[in-house]
Design an enzyme around this catalytic site. Sequence first.
Site: not given
Length: 308
Positions: A283, A251, A170
């Site tokens: 995610h 995602d 991320s």
Amino acid sequence: QELEQQYSPSRWSPRLGSDAVIQAHMEATAAGTQRARSGPRTLLNIPYGDGDREKLDIYFPAEPHDAFPVLVYIHGGYWQCLSKDESGFAAPPLVSQGVALVAVGYDIAPEGRCCPAEPVPALVVPRCPPDPPALCPGHMDAMVLQVRRSLAFLVRQFHGFSGVYLCGHSAGAHLAAMVLATDWSEYEATPDIKGVVLVSGIYDLKPILLTYVNDALNMSQEVAQRNSPMLCIPPVVPKSCEVLVAVAQHDSPEFRRQSQEYGQALRAAGWSVSLLDLAGVDHFDIIEKLSEESYVLTQVGAGEGRQG
């Protein structure tokens, strides 16, 4: 409203509600790190600078050879939460296969709000200038600088690595991507980076200027531009560096688009790039599963290390 939705990863998980999936992620990574710290060969809180968070945790292989590879993990948290104390969860399956893991600590926002957003000069598009000299902790420029300094410190202080591999998740994938654009002549050390695994990252920061994420980051357009890996594609390609850009099935479309476009941009510049679209994960568990020896990304990290 649509942009806020796109850049809210927790809203796209089919497993749990938005708040619950974040809480579960924090608990899973913290618990996994605590288990890893009970291993016999760990060095914790090694300072690479003077800041409170400028520290490394190193998890060594149980039976290291003369030279062994190291995977440097850079945590996510939208540049405003998490720490190295939730970043050691992937160590057990890696150290069992002879790969060291280094968890990088860095300052996070909102400490950086003491730095005012700079005005953007008209018709000027910054192109990855040298690191700024003095910045408040938690400023985006400062976070990028800290991660670069941590790698330079690592290779200066610890010898015997057969190769350095990066893994970022991320926001950590963004920081790892910025490492690729580093001019190492400024750091008195050049890490032998042989592979990079970028997981569900953001590579163009400009869209998040218009979202809640920037409330804490306080970035100007100029800061976002000079810290966007998409605008900092290195023109000189390392001979032996392999890049894997991974993204989760769950995602958001924007995260998936950013991963695809950044991977394509690197490839067009001559980098060796693979794109991996992982089914059945979101995610958060796309990276949590690094604690599992059979997980594909764990095998990638361990396999790259063995080749190193």
